[in-house]
Design an enzyme around this catalytic site. Structure first.
Site: not given
Ligand code: RIB
Ligand code: CA
Length: 321
Positions: A243
């Protein structure tokens, strides 16, 4: 004449995909990573801060200052961390070498405000953890916050539901009140949510390419191992959704993602929808606090961008400092 590099701050809760995002920024000549601020989230603040120091040191960039921020959400303490996804120490069980650098003595909001106030060029802030630090910056240093050139947020979801509950994506769920403040602040904000991150899967083949490129890539691949196992179990995918690295790709190359101005409201109630980002897709918003919501992505190109940069980085092709 060399193109001007974008001054960049990463606000982060490392976290495996955070670590990859930081390495991607360091591997990218388009940006000049000036500061890392840490926040609670995947694991406790003390651990996210230590992890940030060690990831920078792994990449030979312990010169980049790391300032610790909020250790808890604004209003309601986060119900649970994400050790089951990122490992109890936050980097998938990998122990990186200790950094020689000390944590910056300034609180994150102070370090961020000073950088924003003194920078002559607009600063891009990539917020890839809970938005507590950004909300505090808005409350304590509104004039500095107004100088943010671009705020690229990894968080939320317009059409893909949640990943920590049926309704909420983790970063927003971890501090919904902070997210509500940030999304209505009228900053030039890009929301990089699950709509574009979930389709962008880094496969084992991609991981093996940078794993073989050198010690940085090998450590990143090792950190990903547990993350891959979690993704296989949770999503049934043969690969991982990185992500935060997609959010950094948008920060590094503005326009990578297709965005539409939308009105975004965050559910800060106590019910099942807490932390949901309610994105109004009925209209293209013309409001002052419209958020550029990422709705289109070339996932294959984004993954190749990440892998090729990490490969080059791992082989010692370091961008200029
Ligand atoms: O949903 C994904 C996010 O949540 C990313 O930033 C991952 O590192 C967690 O923090
Ligand atoms: Ca994160």
């Amino acid at each position: 004449m060399a193109p001007t590099r974008i001054p960049l701050v990463i606000d982060t809760d490392p976290g495996v995909d955070d670590a990859l995002a930081v390495l991607l920024a360091l591997a990218s000549p388009e940006v000049d990573l000036r500061l890392v601020t840490t926040v609670h989230g995947n694991v406790e603040l003390t651990q996210t801060t230590e992890n940030a120091l060690r990831v920078l040191h792994l990449a030979g960039r312990s010169d980049v200052p790391v300032a610790g921020g909020a250790r808890s959400s604004l209003v309601v303490p986060q119900v649970q961390r994400a050790g089951h996804v990122h490992g109890t120490a936050g980097l998938g069980g990998v122990v990186l070498p200790l950094s020689p650098a000390a944590v910056d003595p300034r609180p994150a909001v102070t370090a961020l405000a000073e950088l924003l106030t003194t920078s002559e060029e607009p600063v891009t802030v990539a917020a890839i953890g809970p938005l507590t630090n950004i909300a505090l910056l808005l409350a304590v240093h509104p004039d500095a916050a107004a100088r943010i050139g671009r705020l690229v947020v990894m968080g939320g979801s317009a059409t893909r539901g949640g990943n920590v509950t049926a309704a909420a994506e983790f970063n927003i769920w971890a501090d919904p009140e902070a997210a509500a403040v940030v999304f209505r602040a009228g900053l030039p904000t890009v929301m990089v949510g699950l709509d574009v991150t979930l389709p962008t899967v880094l496969t084992a083949a991609g991981i093996s390419r940078f794993a073989a490129a050198g010690p940085v890539g090998a450590s990143a691949a090792a950190a990903l191992a547990q993350y891959v196992d979690h993704a296989r179990t949770a999503y049934g995918t043969d690969g991982v959704v990185v992500h935060d690295a997609l959010a950094l790709t948008e920060a590094i190359v503005p326009g990578t993602l297709g965005t539409v101005p939308r009105d975004v409201v965050v559910d800060t109630g106590p019910g099942a929808g807490r932390g949901q980002t309610l994105v109004d897709r009925r209209t293209v918003s013309t409001a002052d606090d419209a958020v550029a919501v990422a709705e289109q992505v070339d996932s294959e190109a984004a993954v190749e961008f990440l892998v090729s940069r990490l490969v080059a980085f791992g082989s010692g092709a370091q961008p200029p400092r």
